[in-house]
Design a protein around this motif. Structure first.
Motif, PDB file in Angstrom:
ATOM      1  N   GLN A 481     -53.595  81.697-109.746  1.00  0.00           N
ATOM      2  CA  GLN A 481     -53.952  81.512-111.144  1.00  0.00           C
ATOM      3  C   GLN A 481     -54.135  80.020-111.438  1.00  0.00           C
ATOM      4  OE1 GLN A 481     -54.577  84.080-112.993  1.00  0.00           O
ATOM      5  NE2 GLN A 481     -53.884  85.559-111.448  1.00  0.00           N
ATOM      6  N   PRO A 482     -55.061  79.697-112.336  1.00  0.00           N
ATOM      7  CA  PRO A 482     -55.284  78.267-112.644  1.00  0.00           C
ATOM      8  C   PRO A 482     -54.052  77.597-113.245  1.00  0.00           C
ATOM      9  CG  PRO A 482     -57.122  79.627-113.402  1.00  0.00           C
ATOM     10  CD  PRO A 482     -56.023  80.567-112.997  1.00  0.00           C
ATOM     11  N   TRP A 483     -53.304  78.321-114.100  1.00  0.00           N
ATOM     12  CA  TRP A 483     -52.151  77.686-114.731  1.00  0.00           C
ATOM     13  C   TRP A 483     -51.088  77.302-113.725  1.00  0.00           C
ATOM     14  CZ3 TRP A 483     -47.681  80.192-113.649  1.00  0.00           C
ATOM     15  CH2 TRP A 483     -47.759  81.542-113.300  1.00  0.00           C
ATOM     16  N   PHE A 484     -50.994  78.027-112.584  1.00  0.00           N
ATOM     17  CA  PHE A 484     -49.972  77.719-111.592  1.00  0.00           C
ATOM     18  C   PHE A 484     -50.198  76.338-110.992  1.00  0.00           C
ATOM     19  CE2 PHE A 484     -48.714  77.732-107.087  1.00  0.00           C
ATOM     20  CZ  PHE A 484     -47.360  77.928-107.221  1.00  0.00           C
ATOM     21  N   TRP A 485     -51.446  76.015-110.673  1.00  0.00           N
ATOM     22  CA  TRP A 485     -51.718  74.714-110.050  1.00  0.00           C
ATOM     23  C   TRP A 485     -51.553  73.573-111.043  1.00  0.00           C
ATOM     24  CZ3 TRP A 485     -51.406  74.681-105.130  1.00  0.00           C
ATOM     25  CH2 TRP A 485     -51.775  75.807-104.392  1.00  0.00           C
ATOM     26  N   ASP A 486     -51.775  73.841-112.328  1.00  0.00           N
ATOM     27  CA  ASP A 486     -51.490  72.799-113.316  1.00  0.00           C
ATOM     28  C   ASP A 486     -50.001  72.481-113.353  1.00  0.00           C
ATOM     29  OD1 ASP A 486     -54.144  72.777-113.928  1.00  0.00           O
ATOM     30  OD2 ASP A 486     -53.960  74.136-115.642  1.00  0.00           O
ATOM     31  N   ILE A 487     -49.174  73.525-113.308  1.00  0.00           N
ATOM     32  CA  ILE A 487     -47.732  73.300-113.293  1.00  0.00           C
ATOM     33  C   ILE A 487     -47.297  72.600-112.013  1.00  0.00           C
ATOM     34  CG2 ILE A 487     -45.491  74.453-113.303  1.00  0.00           C
ATOM     35  CD1 ILE A 487     -46.689  76.584-115.084  1.00  0.00           C
ATOM     36  N   VAL A 488     -47.898  73.008-110.879  1.00  0.00           N
ATOM     37  CA  VAL A 488     -47.549  72.382-109.597  1.00  0.00           C
ATOM     38  C   VAL A 488     -47.878  70.894-109.623  1.00  0.00           C
ATOM     39  CG1 VAL A 488     -48.151  72.307-107.153  1.00  0.00           C
ATOM     40  CG2 VAL A 488     -47.684  74.499-108.250  1.00  0.00           C
ATOM     41  N   LYS A 489     -49.034  70.545-110.187  1.00  0.00           N
ATOM     42  CA  LYS A 489     -49.399  69.128-110.259  1.00  0.00           C
ATOM     43  C   LYS A 489     -48.380  68.339-111.074  1.00  0.00           C
ATOM     44  CE  LYS A 489     -53.618  68.180-111.278  1.00  0.00           C
ATOM     45  NZ  LYS A 489     -54.954  68.211-111.915  1.00  0.00           N
ATOM     46  N   GLN A 490     -47.949  68.891-112.195  1.00  0.00           N
ATOM     47  CA  GLN A 490     -46.980  68.178-113.017  1.00  0.00           C
ATOM     48  C   GLN A 490     -45.621  68.081-112.329  1.00  0.00           C
ATOM     49  OE1 GLN A 490     -46.874  70.061-116.835  1.00  0.00           O
ATOM     50  NE2 GLN A 490     -49.066  69.737-117.255  1.00  0.00           N
ATOM     51  N   VAL A 491     -45.191  69.153-111.665  1.00  0.00           N
ATOM     52  CA  VAL A 491     -43.905  69.107-110.968  1.00  0.00           C
ATOM     53  C   VAL A 491     -43.950  68.108-109.822  1.00  0.00           C
ATOM     54  CG1 VAL A 491     -42.310  70.458-109.556  1.00  0.00           C
ATOM     55  CG2 VAL A 491     -43.263  71.435-111.652  1.00  0.00           C
ATOM     56  N   LEU A 492     -45.045  68.114-109.065  1.00  0.00           N
ATOM     57  CA  LEU A 492     -45.159  67.146-107.965  1.00  0.00           C
ATOM     58  C   LEU A 492     -45.156  65.717-108.497  1.00  0.00           C
ATOM     59  CD1 LEU A 492     -47.813  68.870-105.644  1.00  0.00           C
ATOM     60  CD2 LEU A 492     -45.344  68.681-105.290  1.00  0.00           C
ATOM     61  N   GLY A 493     -45.817  65.512-109.645  1.00  0.00           N
ATOM     62  CA  GLY A 493     -45.805  64.163-110.218  1.00  0.00           C
ATOM     63  C   GLY A 493     -44.405  63.727-110.617  1.00  0.00           C
ATOM     64  N   VAL A 494     -43.647  64.639-111.225  1.00  0.00           N
ATOM     65  CA  VAL A 494     -42.272  64.287-111.620  1.00  0.00           C
ATOM     66  C   VAL A 494     -41.405  64.026-110.393  1.00  0.00           C
ATOM     67  CG1 VAL A 494     -40.199  65.181-112.728  1.00  0.00           C
ATOM     68  CG2 VAL A 494     -42.426  65.515-113.808  1.00  0.00           C
ATOM     69  N   LEU A 495     -41.519  64.865-109.361  1.00  0.00           N
ATOM     70  CA  LEU A 495     -40.730  64.654-108.143  1.00  0.00           C
ATOM     71  C   LEU A 495     -41.077  63.338-107.474  1.00  0.00           C
ATOM     72  CD1 LEU A 495     -40.738  68.241-106.566  1.00  0.00           C
ATOM     73  CD2 LEU A 495     -38.889  67.106-107.820  1.00  0.00           C
ATOM     74  N   PHE A 496     -42.370  63.015-107.459  1.00  0.00           N
ATOM     75  CA  PHE A 496     -42.764  61.756-106.822  1.00  0.00           C
ATOM     76  C   PHE A 496     -42.186  60.572-107.592  1.00  0.00           C
ATOM     77  CE2 PHE A 496     -45.605  58.201-106.019  1.00  0.00           C
ATOM     78  CZ  PHE A 496     -45.713  58.230-104.632  1.00  0.00           C
ATOM     79  N   ILE A 497     -42.199  60.641-108.908  1.00  0.00           N
ATOM     80  CA  ILE A 497     -41.645  59.544-109.704  1.00  0.00           C
ATOM     81  C   ILE A 497     -40.141  59.415-109.461  1.00  0.00           C
ATOM     82  CG2 ILE A 497     -41.239  58.741-112.047  1.00  0.00           C
ATOM     83  CD1 ILE A 497     -44.082  58.362-111.049  1.00  0.00           C
ATOM     84  N   LEU A 498     -39.441  60.556-109.398  1.00  0.00           N
ATOM     85  CA  LEU A 498     -38.003  60.497-109.144  1.00  0.00           C
ATOM     86  C   LEU A 498     -37.704  59.910-107.771  1.00  0.00           C
ATOM     87  CD1 LEU A 498     -36.858  63.940-110.609  1.00  0.00           C
ATOM     88  CD2 LEU A 498     -36.639  61.673-111.641  1.00  0.00           C
ATOM     89  N   VAL A 499     -38.467  60.335-106.768  1.00  0.00           N
ATOM     90  CA  VAL A 499     -38.254  59.777-105.420  1.00  0.00           C
ATOM     91  C   VAL A 499     -38.556  58.292-105.407  1.00  0.00           C
ATOM     92  CG1 VAL A 499     -39.092  59.840-103.042  1.00  0.00           C
ATOM     93  CG2 VAL A 499     -38.640  61.975-104.255  1.00  0.00           C
ATOM     94  N   LEU A 500     -39.583  57.887-106.112  1.00  0.00           N
ATOM     95  CA  LEU A 500     -39.957  56.477-106.135  1.00  0.00           C
ATOM     96  C   LEU A 500     -38.885  55.643-106.834  1.00  0.00           C
ATOM     97  CD1 LEU A 500     -42.232  54.426-105.495  1.00  0.00           C
ATOM     98  CD2 LEU A 500     -43.141  54.874-107.770  1.00  0.00           C
ATOM     99  N   VAL A 501     -38.321  56.179-107.915  1.00  0.00           N
ATOM    100  CA  VAL A 501     -37.324  55.407-108.674  1.00  0.00           C
ATOM    101  C   VAL A 501     -35.991  55.360-107.937  1.00  0.00           C
ATOM    102  CG1 VAL A 501     -35.991  55.343-110.806  1.00  0.00           C
ATOM    103  CG2 VAL A 501     -38.450  55.796-110.879  1.00  0.00           C
ATOM    104  N   PHE A 502     -35.504  56.576-107.548  1.00  0.00           N
ATOM    105  CA  PHE A 502     -34.164  56.615-106.955  1.00  0.00           C
ATOM    106  C   PHE A 502     -34.161  56.370-105.454  1.00  0.00           C
ATOM    107  CE2 PHE A 502     -33.821  59.205-110.782  1.00  0.00           C
ATOM    108  CZ  PHE A 502     -32.688  58.675-111.367  1.00  0.00           C
ATOM    109  N   GLY A 503     -35.289  56.502-104.817  1.00  0.00           N
ATOM    110  CA  GLY A 503     -35.314  56.280-103.383  1.00  0.00           C
ATOM    111  C   GLY A 503     -35.812  54.923-102.958  1.00  0.00           C
ATOM    112  N   VAL A 504     -36.576  54.252-103.829  1.00  0.00           N
ATOM    113  CA  VAL A 504     -37.173  52.963-103.440  1.00  0.00           C
ATOM    114  C   VAL A 504     -36.727  51.862-104.397  1.00  0.00           C
ATOM    115  CG1 VAL A 504     -39.331  51.721-103.039  1.00  0.00           C
ATOM    116  CG2 VAL A 504     -39.158  54.139-102.409  1.00  0.00           C
ATOM    117  N   LEU A 505     -37.020  52.028-105.663  1.00  0.00           N
ATOM    118  CA  LEU A 505     -36.747  50.932-106.592  1.00  0.00           C
ATOM    119  C   LEU A 505     -35.264  50.701-106.788  1.00  0.00           C
ATOM    120  CD1 LEU A 505     -39.468  51.644-109.331  1.00  0.00           C
ATOM    121  CD2 LEU A 505     -39.572  50.052-107.408  1.00  0.00           C
ATOM    122  N   ARG A 506     -34.491  51.754-106.980  1.00  0.00           N
ATOM    123  CA  ARG A 506     -33.065  51.571-107.237  1.00  0.00           C
ATOM    124  C   ARG A 506     -32.334  50.921-106.066  1.00  0.00           C
ATOM    125  NH1 ARG A 506     -28.801  56.271-109.182  1.00  0.00           N
ATOM    126  NH2 ARG A 506     -26.991  54.870-109.452  1.00  0.00           N
TER     127      ARG A 506
END
Length: 591
Positions: A481-506
């Motif tokens: 379904q199209p809505w599933f990939w929209d949600i996946v994109k947003q979840v992947l974006g949030v996970l990437f930001i969390l990994v970037l903040v807590f795994g690299v910057l912090r």
């Protein structure tokens, strides 16, 4: 004295740690220029990647507005979309106009309302409206007319439902005054069909007739129709026998469908949905038969005509000569009668037309007229009658219509009846009785127009249906379904930001800002350990590190004098200022 080394940051007098910004700047200033540039570049790249991922996850799904913008004004499309407040973008590689998936239908409606529709590139008779130069030859005039006629025919053919575009080529020979040099025109048509569409033989024949009637003296046999895949379509229209067979097949199928629908209408209220299946097979005779019969009834003759002829001829002179062969013989010798018969001799000698004498030799008088009666002249009589009789007959001329049904075969299978126990709600299945099946049979016979003299057959059979009555079509998976990939994109974006903040910057920021705290803690601890070194030897074997941007681990006393000496030499060579600070602390501690 304990074998410990402290870093070069002295403890504050008030015992408070430095502020975060000051500690960060102090530690950053102690780094080399190369490390400072690398750290700043890494932080900037991390922040840029984070923003890019956020924008990517929030970007909507864009779809092409049209498959092709050929024949459409792109500027007018963009102005219409901008006026309707519909976001759009242009794909740089293909040049396709993209809009949001939710706005595709609304954008097309807006364009249709604004009159922005694809226009063909065919040039019709408007080419004749252009001004022709002075001295234009007759050949150019004829060519322009043929080009305009080809464009008009192409536009007309393109208006069909399944035709996306068309091109028409006309070969019109120049007229000649000589009959032997006269040539017939011909035409070829190329049709571009929509994806998944096709032309029926009737539509191809319509195109052929359309072109044939638009060009003078153009016969249908001289027209060729081809699609964009190179398939010859005009041969389907030429085979009239095959076309007729196709029409007959369609007629039979329509009749069977109509009869099946009748059976459905009569059984569905009684049995319910999916409780029966019915099929009808119709034997249809498409032969055309004409017969003429003439019948006679001999018992009822009638006089048609009658002809009657009466002839009577009377001659004024008696017969001349003696008929027959005796007339050719010489007369016999005359002899005198022996006796004279008086009246008889006289009467026998009376000639036709002479007065008649009686036996006494007196004239016989006609009592009606009072005149003497004359001897009659010889006469001929002929009577003829012709009668014509007319017998009773009947003449009949019979022409049987095509599509006459020769025989019908109807098959109906009925599922077992379902009974529900009202007491406990249990469901049981039981077969239908013979009387009920007979009633169903009579219903079906009346519905399809059963005729026993025609040989029709109707079969109604009771059979239990299978539990699995067909293939179950699985629902589309949620990940398609199209809505599933929209949600996946947003979840992947949030996970990437969390990994970037807590795994690299912090970790990097903690490494920079935490070194000052470690130095203070190590400095205070080492002073205390220096005063407590003689109490016990618990820290004798510990390895002490010097804090700072580059921490150095010193070997323990158990590793040997050479190892300790080499480590101190390396420390003095790399950072002599820190070693001097440590020695200074030792001296102050001894005092």
């Amino acid at each position: 004295m304990a074998e410990a080394v402290v870093d070069n940051a002295p403890a504050k007098a008030d015992g408070k740690p430095p502020l975060f910004g000051l500690s960060f700047l102090e530690n950053l200033s102690e780094m080399t220029m190369l490390r400072q540039v690398g750290l700043m570049v890494g932080l900037a790249a991390s922040v840029a990647i984070g923003f890019a991922v956020v924008l990517w996850s929030q970007q909507p799904d864009y779809r092409p507005l049209y498959g092709s913008l050929a024949g459409m004004d792109s500027k007018q499309i963009m102005e219409t979309l901008a006026a309707a407040d519909i976001a759009y973008t242009v794909e740089p590689n293909s040049g396709a106009l993209l809009v949001k998936a939710d706005d595709v239908a609304r954008a097309r409606m807006k364009l249709a309302a604004a009159g922005v529709t694809p226009s063909d590139s065919n040039i019709g008779f408007e080419i004749l409206d252009k001004d022709q130069g002075l001295g234009t030859s007759q050949f150019m005039e004829a060519t322009r007319y043929r080009r305009g006629l080809e464009g008009e025919l192409a536009r007309t053919i393109s208006s069909l439902n399944n035709v996306k575009g068309a091109r028409v080529h006309l070969a019109i020979p120049k007229s000649s005054v000589f009959v032997r040099d006269e040539r017939k025109p011909s035409a070829s048509v190329l049709v571009e069909l929509f994806a998944g569409r096709s032309l029926e033989p009737g539509q191809v024949l319509a195109i052929v007739n359309l072109v044939a009637t638009s060009v003078p003296e153009l016969s249908k046999s001289q027209i060729t129709v081809v699609d964009q895949k190179g398939n010859l379509l005009s041969d389907m229209a030429e085979n009239s026998a095959l076309t007729q067979a196709g029409k007959q097949f369609d007629y039979s199928r329509r009749m069977e469908s109509m009869l099946t629908q009748r059976v459905h209408n009569i059984l569905q209220p009684v049995l319910g949905n999916d409780r029966y299946k019915a099929e009808v097979s119709a034997d249809v005779d498409f032969s055309a038969v004409e017969s003429t019969s003439e019948q006679f009834n001999p018992d009822q003759p009638a006089l048609r005509s009658e002809q009657s002829t009466n002839e009577q001829r009377t001659a004024s002179n008696g017969p001349q000569g003696v008929p027959g062969a005796l007339s050719n013989q010489p007369p016999a010798p005359a002899t005198a009668p022996q006796t004279t018969g008086g009246a008889a001799a006289t009467a026998g000698a009376i000639q036709p037309g002479q007065p008649l004498l009686d036996a006494n030799g007196q004239q016989i008088m006609d009592p009606a007229t009072g005149q003497p009666m004359l001897a009659p002249y010889p006469s001929d009589k002929r009577n003829q009658s012709t009668k014509n009789f007319e017998l009773d007959r009947s003449i009949s001329h019979t022409k049987q219509q095509q599509g006459r049904v020769n025989r019908l075969s109807v098959s109906v299978v009925v599922d077992d009846q379902v009974k529900v126990n009202p007491a406990d709600g249990a469901i049981t299945r039981a077969p239908w009785s013979a009387d009920e099946l007979a009633r169903f049979t009579r219903l079906v016979q009346d519905a399809v127009g059963f005729d026993a003299s025609r040989g029709d057959s109707v079969s109604v059979i009771n059979m239990p249906f299978s539990a699995e009555r067909g293939e179950v079509i699985a629902e589309a998976a949620f990940y398609t379904q199209p809505w599933f990939w929209d949600i996946v994109k947003q979840v992947l974006g949030v996970l990437f930001i969390l990994v970037l903040v807590f795994g690299v910057l912090r970790p990097v920021l903690n490494n920079i800002t935490g070194n000052g705290k470690k130095q203070l803690a190590l400095a205070g601890g080492d002073v205390e350990l220096g005063g407590m070194g003689g109490l016990d030897g618990e820290l004798a074997n510990d390895r002490v590190s010097l804090g700072g941007p580059q921490s150095i681990l010193l070997p323990s006393p158990s590793e040997g004098y050479d190892a300790q000496l080499n480590a101190i030499k390396s420390l003095v060579a790399e950072d002599p200022g820190r070693v001097a600070q440590v020695v200074k602390e030792w001296i102050n501690a001894d005092e």
